[in-house]
Motif scaffolding. Structure first.
Motif, short mmCIF file in Angstrom:
data_model
loop_
_atom_site.label_atom_id
_atom_site.label_comp_id
_atom_site.label_asym_id
_atom_site.label_seq_id
_atom_site.Cartn_x
_atom_site.Cartn_y
_atom_site.Cartn_z
N THR A 281 0.81 -1.23 0.00
CA THR A 281 0.00 0.00 0.00
C THR A 281 0.84 1.27 0.00
OG1 THR A 281 -0.12 0.05 2.43
CG2 THR A 281 -1.79 -1.24 1.25
N LEU A 282 2.16 1.14 0.07
CA LEU A 282 3.04 2.30 0.15
C LEU A 282 3.38 2.83 -1.24
CD1 LEU A 282 5.49 1.09 2.93
CD2 LEU A 282 3.56 2.66 3.19
N GLU A 283 3.54 4.10 -1.33
CA GLU A 283 3.91 4.72 -2.60
C GLU A 283 5.36 4.37 -2.94
OE1 GLU A 283 3.60 9.15 -4.73
OE2 GLU A 283 3.39 8.91 -2.55
N GLY A 284 5.58 3.93 -4.18
CA GLY A 284 6.91 3.56 -4.62
C GLY A 284 7.25 2.10 -4.39
N SER A 285 6.33 1.32 -3.75
CA SER A 285 6.62 -0.09 -3.46
C SER A 285 6.80 -0.90 -4.74
CB SER A 285 5.51 -0.68 -2.61
OG SER A 285 4.26 -0.62 -3.29
N LEU A 286 6.05 -0.54 -5.80
CA LEU A 286 6.15 -1.29 -7.05
C LEU A 286 7.54 -1.16 -7.67
CD1 LEU A 286 4.63 -3.08 -9.04
CD2 LEU A 286 3.90 -1.00 -10.24
N ASP A 287 8.17 0.00 -7.48
CA ASP A 287 9.54 0.18 -8.01
C ASP A 287 10.50 -0.79 -7.32
OD1 ASP A 287 8.62 2.22 -9.64
OD2 ASP A 287 9.09 3.79 -8.17
N GLY A 288 10.33 -0.98 -6.02
CA GLY A 288 11.19 -1.89 -5.31
C GLY A 288 11.00 -3.33 -5.75
N VAL A 289 9.73 -3.75 -5.95
CA VAL A 289 9.47 -5.12 -6.38
C VAL A 289 9.98 -5.33 -7.80
CG1 VAL A 289 7.64 -6.78 -6.89
CG2 VAL A 289 7.48 -5.35 -4.85
N THR A 290 9.83 -4.32 -8.67
CA THR A 290 10.34 -4.42 -10.04
C THR A 290 11.86 -4.58 -10.04
OG1 THR A 290 8.51 -3.06 -10.86
CG2 THR A 290 10.44 -3.28 -12.28
N PHE A 291 12.52 -3.81 -9.20
CA PHE A 291 13.98 -3.92 -9.11
C PHE A 291 14.38 -5.30 -8.60
CE2 PHE A 291 18.06 -3.40 -7.00
CZ PHE A 291 18.78 -2.67 -7.94
N TYR A 292 13.59 -5.85 -7.71
CA TYR A 292 13.87 -7.16 -7.11
C TYR A 292 13.79 -8.28 -8.15
CZ TYR A 292 12.93 -11.23 -4.07
OH TYR A 292 12.95 -12.45 -3.44
N LEU A 293 12.85 -8.17 -9.09
CA LEU A 293 12.60 -9.26 -10.02
C LEU A 293 13.19 -9.05 -11.42
CD1 LEU A 293 8.86 -10.06 -9.16
CD2 LEU A 293 10.92 -11.22 -8.35
N THR A 294 13.65 -7.86 -11.73
CA THR A 294 14.18 -7.60 -13.07
C THR A 294 15.50 -8.32 -13.27
OG1 THR A 294 13.12 -5.43 -13.12
CG2 THR A 294 14.92 -5.82 -14.69
N PRO A 295 15.62 -9.18 -14.27
CA PRO A 295 16.86 -9.95 -14.46
C PRO A 295 17.90 -9.19 -15.28
CG PRO A 295 15.20 -10.73 -15.99
CD PRO A 295 14.54 -9.66 -15.16
N ASP A 296 19.13 -9.44 -14.98
CA ASP A 296 20.26 -8.94 -15.77
C ASP A 296 21.02 -10.17 -16.24
OD1 ASP A 296 22.41 -7.72 -16.91
OD2 ASP A 296 23.19 -6.83 -15.06
N TRP A 297 20.69 -10.63 -17.46
CA TRP A 297 21.17 -11.92 -17.93
C TRP A 297 22.69 -11.97 -18.08
CZ3 TRP A 297 17.61 -15.46 -17.51
CH2 TRP A 297 16.27 -15.09 -17.63
N SER A 298 23.32 -10.83 -18.27
CA SER A 298 24.78 -10.82 -18.44
C SER A 298 25.51 -11.28 -17.18
CB SER A 298 25.26 -9.43 -18.84
OG SER A 298 24.96 -8.49 -17.81
N ARG A 299 24.83 -11.20 -16.02
CA ARG A 299 25.49 -11.56 -14.78
C ARG A 299 25.69 -13.05 -14.61
NH1 ARG A 299 25.57 -7.40 -11.14
NH2 ARG A 299 27.15 -8.73 -10.16
N ALA A 358 8.43 -8.52 0.83
CA ALA A 358 8.19 -7.67 1.99
C ALA A 358 9.28 -6.62 2.12
CB ALA A 358 8.12 -8.52 3.26
N ILE A 359 10.52 -7.02 1.91
CA ILE A 359 11.65 -6.11 2.09
C ILE A 359 11.70 -5.06 0.99
CG2 ILE A 359 14.15 -5.96 2.28
CD1 ILE A 359 12.51 -7.36 4.63
N PHE A 360 11.57 -5.49 -0.27
CA PHE A 360 11.76 -4.56 -1.37
C PHE A 360 10.57 -3.62 -1.56
CE2 PHE A 360 15.32 -7.19 -2.49
CZ PHE A 360 16.19 -6.29 -3.08
N SER A 361 9.39 -4.02 -1.11
CA SER A 361 8.28 -3.07 -1.16
C SER A 361 8.54 -1.89 -0.22
CB SER A 361 6.98 -3.77 -0.79
OG SER A 361 7.04 -4.30 0.53
N ILE A 362 9.11 -2.20 0.96
CA ILE A 362 9.45 -1.13 1.91
C ILE A 362 10.63 -0.32 1.42
CG2 ILE A 362 10.24 -0.67 4.26
CD1 ILE A 362 8.65 -3.06 5.20
N LEU A 363 11.66 -0.99 0.86
CA LEU A 363 12.82 -0.28 0.34
C LEU A 363 12.45 0.59 -0.85
CD1 LEU A 363 15.67 -2.96 0.61
CD2 LEU A 363 15.11 -1.10 2.18
N GLY A 364 11.50 0.13 -1.67
CA GLY A 364 11.03 0.96 -2.78
C GLY A 364 10.38 2.23 -2.28
N HIS A 365 9.57 2.12 -1.22
CA HIS A 365 8.97 3.31 -0.62
C HIS A 365 10.03 4.23 -0.03
CE1 HIS A 365 6.20 5.84 1.60
NE2 HIS A 365 6.81 5.51 2.74
#
Length: 669
Positions: A281-299, A358-365
């Motif tokens: 329910t926090l503003e910006g939480s979606l940015d944190g979840v997106t960052f959490y799940l976005t893959p960087d295949w080169s790694r 749980a963690i990245f939704s809060i960190l995104g906010h």
């Protein structure tokens, strides 16, 4: 004497009074052994009076068992699901390419984590013994158990310090406003921007960083590893309270701690669910979840990613420190160990993935409020749990309530993990000195002395410079030494004890084995022989390369060479136990070097006790030829089960034992 079928010879008919078919289950001291290998209380068999007869040895104390299978499952889940699931897994995930980190993570899980997890549980359950005594299956490898004990000691030493920090924050959370929030009067100047930068780094510190470094750690008053400074008594009192709680929970044994885990293992899941709902329910939480799940295949081409994935598997599952082996030793003999392995490892890894949301939704906010990228608001190690999270919690409405819930969750996670590590130590010692189990006073004194000793040693870690020592032990206690221990455990069971025999032992325990169990064992057999040792060697090589090339740091402090060498000695001390005790085991034997080696890898007779007493294989069991036992941990009367003793042999054995003799002639006329 016995014939080759294990039945009493005809010359033994008039030996002891009341001799029946039940004699096949009686040892020298007249005590029976149940199907599970646990010794129930029993009345010694009456012996005729004789001139040379002396009082019989004290009866073997009954070994405890879990009150139910759910207690064991919850204890293992609580042991595996710890602080690493909350702060270490999410950090490693976004540091190594976000969602793409899950690929090497699950590969390492299925190739190294699950097979080694099953190996430890099976060893403990089949042998009904702790990490030292269980190596009666291969006395040459007793050093593996000693090494596990060393690793577990180092982990217990620093892990309870984390619980002490949690206590400190939990107590501070009952203040409104929170002492590290901008609403606190002491932080008004900091939050308004009227503050100078840190003199050493030039970085402007936040209220949470100042609270962590000055109020909690006092690290600003220490120059480094060589300058620990005085003990911080508020932390010392928190550490004392933490050890008292651990002592009280372990005082009654696993039947007591098995009840505690119903609360400590389930409460964190409740808090995580609440945090996920609140974070969404926090503003910006979606940015944190997106960052959490976005893959960087080169790694995926980076070896660091694979090493981090393997280290997280070992860290979260608790492999190689003896806790799993000890907890499994209190299982019933016919417990389905394969099912438990799948349930526990799946639950642990799903918890890590679940906690990430749980963690990245809060960190995104938090990133949205500060106007910085998500990757710049979190730190690694204790800094994530005690700097980034408190700062995020201070931003939530009702921050006092959420802070109390969060640090109470950390306390539950830490206590469960410490239970497992302490159980590994206490089980090993109690198996070596079984009389402690039957004397509540002596057992209480032992546990009290053990916890107090850990407390005294832990005082070094709650000084002004204690965080430097904490980081040193944390970095090397579970590093290359742990990998070497698990590598030798895998090789020893696969090639010395025999992977086919080990698989048969598992099938003997699961009696009514479903068809899928046999098929799954084929996969595990391939991992134990080929895949797991290969990956462990790869990880070990990478660790040595990185350890040579990189310096150990805490923040901006670079550890001196002597400090790094001290850490290497900690890890080397753990794994060198394998070599030391292997030499001892071989030196105890006779014959050529090859003959000594062959004798030292042969299981002792008492290792087969569980198998001998199982109803499945009792009829087909053929007693092996009696041999001089090779080096064993604690030689008991169970190691002489290859003979059926009448009264004359009992009297002779007892008399010789009290005179200090260690061997009895087999051919007595």
């Amino acid at each position: 004497m016995q014939d080759t079928t294990g039945k009493a010879a005809s010359g033994n008919l008039a030996g002891a009074s009341g001799a029946t078919a039940e004699q096949n289950k009686v040892h020298m001291n007249g005590h029976t052994v149940t199907q599970n290998g646990f010794n129930p209380p029993s009345t010694p068999t009456p012996q005729p009076q004789s001139e040379c007869q002396l009082p019989t040895p004290a009866p073997i104390v009954q070994r405890e068992q879990w009150g139910g299978k759910y207690e064991f499952l919850l204890s293992c889940i609580g042991y595996c699901v710890g602080l690493g699931n909350v702060w270490r897994f999410p950090y490693l995930c976004y540091r190594n390419g976000g969602g793409v980190f899950l690929i090497p993570y699950f590969i390492m899980l299925f190739v190294t984590g699950v097979p080694l997890f099953l190996m430890e549980l099976s060893l403990g359950q089949y042998g009904a013994a702790g990490p030292i005594t269980v190596w009666k299956c291969c006395p040459l490898l007793k050093g593996i158990g000693i090494g596990m004990l060393c690793v577990s000691t180092l982990v217990c030493l620093y892990y309870n310090v984390i619980i002490a920090w949690t206590f400190y924050y939990l107590g501070s959370s009952f203040q409104s406003p929170l002492p590290w929030s901008c609403e606190a009067l002491a932080n008004a100047a900091i939050c308004s921007g009227n503050i100078t930068a840190d003199n050493s780094t030039g970085k402007v510190l936040t209220p949470t960083e100042i609270f962590w470094n000055e109020q909690v750690l006092g690290v600003v008053h220490s120059e480094g590893l060589h300058d620990p400074g005085p003990v911080r008594w508020p932390l010392a009192l928190c550490l004392l309270a933490a050890w008292i709680i651990i002592f009280l929970c372990m005082l009654k044994g696993i039947r007591s701690s098995g009840k505690v885990v119903y609360v400590t293992a389930t409460f964190p899941y409740f808090v995580l669910i609440v945090l996920i709902i609140r974070g969404a329910t926090l503003e910006g939480s979606l940015d944190g979840v997106t960052f959490y799940l976005t893959p960087d295949w080169s790694r995926l081409a980076n070896a660091q990613v694979w090493n981090d994935a393997a280290s997280q598997i070992f860290y979260s599952l608790g492999i190689g420190v003896g806790g799993l082996l000890s907890m499994a030793s209190y299982n019933k003999f016919d417990n389905n160990v394969i099912r438990d392995t799948i349930v526990i490892t799946t639950g642990n890894c799903c918890t890590s993935f679940f906690a990430g949301f749980a963690i990245f939704s809060i960190l995104g906010h938090m990133a949205h409020r500060k106007g910085v990228p998500v990757g710049e608001v979190a730190d690694t190690g204790p800094g994530l749990a005690f700097v980034a999270y408190p700062e995020a919690l201070a931003l939530l409405p009702g921050s006092v309530f959420w802070s109390i819930m969060f640090f109470l969750m950390l306390f539950m996670l830490g206590v469960d993990t410490l239970f497992g590590n302490m159980e590994g130590i206490t089980t090993a010692v109690l198996d070596e000195f079984p009389h402690l189990r039957g004397n509540p006073l002596q057992k209480s004194l032992f546990l009290g002395a053990l916890c107090f000793s850990f407390y005294l040693m832990g005082l070094l870690l709650v000084t002004n410079g204690g965080i430097y020592w904490f980081t040193l032990i944390d970095s090397f206690s579970t590093s290359f030494g742990l990998i070497i221990i698990t590598l030798f455990m895998c090789i020893g069971i696969s090639f010395f004890y025999g992977v086919n025999q080990f698989c048969q032992d598992i099938l003997d325990m699961i009696r009514h084995c479903p068809p899928w169990c046999g098929k799954v064992l084929i996969y595990f057999k391939a991992c134990w022989v080929f895949c797991t040792p290969f990956l462990l060697l790869f990880i070990l090589t990478y660790i040595f390369i990185e350890m040579y090339r990189t310096s150990l740091r805490y923040g901006d402090y670079v550890y001196p060479l002597w400090g790094k060498a001290l850490g290497v000695c900690m890890g080397a001390t753990c794994c060198l136990q394998i070599l030391i005790w292997a030499i001892v085991a071989i030196s105890k034997e006779t014959g050529t070097l090859k003959e000594r080696f062959q004798k030292s890898i042969r299981p002792l007779n008492s290792w087969r006790q569980n198998n001998l007493n199982s109803t499945v294989r009792a009829e087909e069991h053929i007693e092996p030829e009696q041999v001089d036992p090779p080096y064993t941990v604690t030689l008991t009367d169970m190691d002489f089960t290859a003979m059926t003793w009448d009264n004359r042999f009992i009297n002779l054995y007892v008399a010789l034992m009290y005179n200090g003799a260690l061997e009895v002639e087999q051919d007595v006329t």
